[in-house]
Each structure stands twice: as structure tokens, then as C-alpha cells.
Design a protein around this motif. Structure first.
Motif, mmCIF file in Angstrom:
data_model
loop_
_atom_site.group_PDB
_atom_site.id
_atom_site.type_symbol
_atom_site.label_atom_id
_atom_site.label_comp_id
_atom_site.label_asym_id
_atom_site.label_seq_id
_atom_site.Cartn_x
_atom_site.Cartn_y
_atom_site.Cartn_z
ATOM 1 N N LEU A 56 44.805 38.593 -23.316
ATOM 2 C CA LEU A 56 45.625 39.778 -23.092
ATOM 3 C C LEU A 56 46.709 39.889 -24.156
ATOM 4 O O LEU A 56 47.168 38.897 -24.708
ATOM 5 C CB LEU A 56 46.272 39.728 -21.707
ATOM 6 C CG LEU A 56 45.294 39.657 -20.532
ATOM 7 C CD1 LEU A 56 46.062 39.477 -19.224
ATOM 8 C CD2 LEU A 56 44.414 40.890 -20.477
ATOM 9 N N GLU A 57 47.135 41.111 -24.412
ATOM 10 C CA GLU A 57 48.272 41.349 -25.291
ATOM 11 C C GLU A 57 49.523 40.759 -24.622
ATOM 12 O O GLU A 57 49.544 40.542 -23.410
ATOM 13 C CB GLU A 57 48.465 42.852 -25.515
ATOM 14 C CG GLU A 57 47.348 43.498 -26.319
ATOM 15 C CD GLU A 57 47.339 43.104 -27.790
ATOM 16 O OE1 GLU A 57 48.347 42.542 -28.273
ATOM 17 O OE2 GLU A 57 46.324 43.356 -28.452
ATOM 18 N N PRO A 58 50.592 40.520 -25.375
ATOM 19 C CA PRO A 58 51.804 39.940 -24.787
ATOM 20 C C PRO A 58 52.372 40.792 -23.640
ATOM 21 O O PRO A 58 52.257 42.019 -23.641
ATOM 22 C CB PRO A 58 52.790 39.902 -25.961
ATOM 23 C CG PRO A 58 51.938 39.916 -27.176
ATOM 24 C CD PRO A 58 50.722 40.725 -26.826
ATOM 25 N N ALA A 59 52.996 40.122 -22.696
ATOM 26 C CA ALA A 59 53.584 40.804 -21.537
ATOM 27 C C ALA A 59 54.672 41.788 -21.936
ATOM 28 O O ALA A 59 54.946 42.740 -21.205
ATOM 29 C CB ALA A 59 54.138 39.780 -20.549
ATOM 30 N N THR A 60 55.265 41.583 -23.093
ATOM 31 C CA THR A 60 56.338 42.480 -23.521
ATOM 32 C C THR A 60 55.849 43.906 -23.729
ATOM 33 O O THR A 60 56.663 44.833 -23.710
ATOM 34 C CB THR A 60 56.983 41.980 -24.834
ATOM 35 O OG1 THR A 60 55.952 41.805 -25.819
ATOM 36 C CG2 THR A 60 57.719 40.674 -24.616
ATOM 37 N N ILE A 61 54.543 44.104 -23.901
ATOM 38 C CA ILE A 61 54.041 45.466 -24.055
ATOM 39 C C ILE A 61 53.353 45.979 -22.791
ATOM 40 O O ILE A 61 52.742 47.037 -22.801
ATOM 41 C CB ILE A 61 53.115 45.609 -25.289
ATOM 42 C CG1 ILE A 61 51.833 44.815 -25.112
ATOM 43 C CG2 ILE A 61 53.846 45.220 -26.550
ATOM 44 C CD1 ILE A 61 50.795 45.155 -26.156
ATOM 45 N N ALA A 62 53.489 45.223 -21.704
ATOM 46 C CA ALA A 62 52.927 45.661 -20.425
ATOM 47 C C ALA A 62 53.711 46.854 -19.885
ATOM 48 O O ALA A 62 54.857 47.092 -20.260
ATOM 49 C CB ALA A 62 52.984 44.513 -19.411
ATOM 50 N N THR A 63 53.082 47.582 -18.995
ATOM 51 C CA THR A 63 53.723 48.680 -18.278
ATOM 52 C C THR A 63 53.567 48.406 -16.794
ATOM 53 O O THR A 63 52.472 48.106 -16.328
ATOM 54 C CB THR A 63 53.066 50.028 -18.633
ATOM 55 O OG1 THR A 63 53.176 50.221 -20.045
ATOM 56 C CG2 THR A 63 53.712 51.181 -17.903
ATOM 57 N N THR A 64 54.662 48.478 -16.055
ATOM 58 C CA THR A 64 54.651 48.224 -14.621
ATOM 59 C C THR A 64 54.917 49.522 -13.879
ATOM 60 O O THR A 64 55.818 50.274 -14.245
ATOM 61 C CB THR A 64 55.719 47.175 -14.255
ATOM 62 O OG1 THR A 64 55.433 45.965 -14.965
ATOM 63 C CG2 THR A 64 55.739 46.885 -12.765
ATOM 64 N N LEU A 65 54.129 49.773 -12.838
ATOM 65 C CA LEU A 65 54.300 50.956 -11.995
ATOM 66 C C LEU A 65 54.721 50.534 -10.605
ATOM 67 O O LEU A 65 54.201 49.571 -10.056
ATOM 68 C CB LEU A 65 52.980 51.731 -11.887
ATOM 69 C CG LEU A 65 52.292 52.150 -13.164
ATOM 70 C CD1 LEU A 65 50.971 52.838 -12.835
ATOM 71 C CD2 LEU A 65 53.168 53.055 -13.994
ATOM 72 N N ARG A 66 55.659 51.258 -10.028
ATOM 73 C CA ARG A 66 56.053 51.087 -8.622
ATOM 74 C C ARG A 66 56.755 52.361 -8.198
ATOM 75 O O ARG A 66 57.069 53.208 -9.028
ATOM 76 C CB ARG A 66 56.927 49.856 -8.429
ATOM 77 C CG ARG A 66 58.276 49.920 -9.127
ATOM 78 C CD ARG A 66 58.971 48.595 -9.046
ATOM 79 N NE ARG A 66 58.600 47.892 -10.238
ATOM 80 C CZ ARG A 66 59.416 47.237 -11.044
ATOM 81 N NH1 ARG A 66 60.645 47.112 -10.777
ATOM 82 N NH2 ARG A 66 59.014 46.664 -12.119
ATOM 83 N N THR A 67 57.021 52.475 -6.934
ATOM 84 C CA THR A 67 57.757 53.643 -6.470
ATOM 85 C C THR A 67 59.143 53.219 -6.019
ATOM 86 O O THR A 67 59.351 52.095 -5.561
ATOM 87 C CB THR A 67 57.040 54.364 -5.313
ATOM 88 O OG1 THR A 67 56.831 53.434 -4.258
ATOM 89 C CG2 THR A 67 55.698 54.922 -5.758
ATOM 90 N N ASP A 68 60.084 54.157 -6.148
ATOM 91 C CA ASP A 68 61.435 53.899 -5.666
ATOM 92 C C ASP A 68 61.483 54.218 -4.178
ATOM 93 O O ASP A 68 60.483 54.660 -3.599
ATOM 94 C CB ASP A 68 62.468 54.688 -6.489
ATOM 95 C CG ASP A 68 62.323 56.196 -6.351
ATOM 96 O OD1 ASP A 68 61.665 56.676 -5.399
ATOM 97 O OD2 ASP A 68 62.887 56.908 -7.209
ATOM 98 N N PRO A 69 62.616 54.000 -3.505
ATOM 99 C CA PRO A 69 62.695 54.245 -2.062
ATOM 100 C C PRO A 69 62.341 55.681 -1.653
ATOM 101 O O PRO A 69 61.901 55.915 -0.529
ATOM 102 C CB PRO A 69 64.146 53.906 -1.717
ATOM 103 C CG PRO A 69 64.535 52.892 -2.747
ATOM 104 C CD PRO A 69 63.824 53.332 -4.002
ATOM 105 N N ALA A 70 62.498 56.640 -2.554
ATOM 106 C CA ALA A 70 62.172 58.035 -2.247
ATOM 107 C C ALA A 70 60.700 58.339 -2.497
ATOM 108 O O ALA A 70 60.258 59.468 -2.287
ATOM 109 C CB ALA A 70 63.053 58.966 -3.073
ATOM 110 N N GLY A 71 59.934 57.346 -2.956
ATOM 111 C CA GLY A 71 58.519 57.549 -3.194
ATOM 112 C C GLY A 71 58.198 58.088 -4.576
ATOM 113 O O GLY A 71 57.050 58.407 -4.865
ATOM 114 N N ARG A 72 59.192 58.189 -5.454
ATOM 115 C CA ARG A 72 58.956 58.658 -6.827
ATOM 116 C C ARG A 72 58.441 57.507 -7.683
ATOM 117 O O ARG A 72 58.896 56.374 -7.555
ATOM 118 C CB ARG A 72 60.252 59.207 -7.421
ATOM 119 C CG ARG A 72 60.742 60.486 -6.746
ATOM 120 C CD ARG A 72 62.020 60.964 -7.411
ATOM 121 N NE ARG A 72 63.043 59.928 -7.292
ATOM 122 C CZ ARG A 72 64.157 60.046 -6.566
ATOM 123 N NH1 ARG A 72 64.413 61.161 -5.930
ATOM 124 N NH2 ARG A 72 65.021 59.056 -6.508
#
Length: 118
Positions: free
Chosen positions: A47-63
Motif C-alpha cells: 500500500l501507499e503510505p498512510a499519509t496519503i490515505a483518505t478517511t471518511l466518517r460522519t459528524d454528529p449531524a450525519g454530514r
């Protein structure tokens, strides 16, 4: 036969600083693993280095929140993986124990069964 994911963890700074002889030793160990595992390996990649990873999650409002870099703050990152098919965990342990990262001191290997749906 079950499927298992072998995750290779390590300190990316130490991986980047490896000397040519260390890189050769690591690569030889991976070739030996691939030879031993043979057709049990369904896929495997560095895998490429973690520094170029993208993480997805939602905030408390669901955005949706998109963050550069890994989710966890840790010096270890996933550097690669193998997806293999094996009769049982003992077979996977025997194969994975040959990986360079098991004994490198700054790395490790995690084995996780894959859940089959359907």
C-alpha cells in the motif's frame, strides 16, 4: 476453505529508511512466502503510505467528513496485505510466520478471517 486477510503493520519511517540489503532481505522473504503459499494467495499488495490515505466518517449531524491521512493517530500503519484461502487458522499462521515483518522488530502481522455473506 476459509479466506483470511493478512495485514502487515509497521513503522513507515523505518520502512522508508531501510538499506538496500534490508530491502533485498524483505523482498526475498515475500517471494519465499508467495512460493510457499502458491495458489492460496488470492491477492496481495503493498500500500501507499498512510499519509496519503483518505478517511471518511460522519459528524454528529450525519454530514460526511473527509479527512486526509489515517483515522488513528499511531506510528504504525498498514503497509500491505495478502488475501489467502486456507483450511484453517493454523495453516495461515504457519505461512504468515515466514513474512519478514514478523521478525523485523518495528513491524507485525495481523491475521483476520474474512466474513463471507450470502
Amino acid at each position: 476453505m476459509a479466506k483470511y486477510l493478512i495485514l502487515i503493520h509497521g513503522d513507515e519511517r523505518q520502512w522508508a529508511a531501510m538499506s538496500p540489503p534490508e530491502l533485498q532481505k524483505r523482498d526475498e522473504a515475500h517471494r519465499a512466502f508467495a512460493t510457499e503459499a502458491g495458489p492460496a494467495i488470492l491477492d496481495g499488495r503493498q500500500l501507499e503510505p498512510a499519509t496519503i490515505a483518505t478517511t471518511l466518517r460522519t459528524d454528529p449531524a450525519g454530514r460526511l467528513a473527509i479527512t486526509d491521512g489515517p483515522f488513528l493517530e499511531t506510528k504504525e500503519a498498514v503497509g500491505g496485505y495478502y488475501l489467502i484461502e486456507a483450511a484453517d487458522l493454523d495453516e495461515v499462521i504457519e505461512l504468515a510466520s515466514q513474512l519478514y515483518e514478523v521478525s523485523a522488530g518495528h513491524s507485525g502481522v495481523e491475521i483476520r478471517p474474512v466474513v463471507e455473506h450470502g
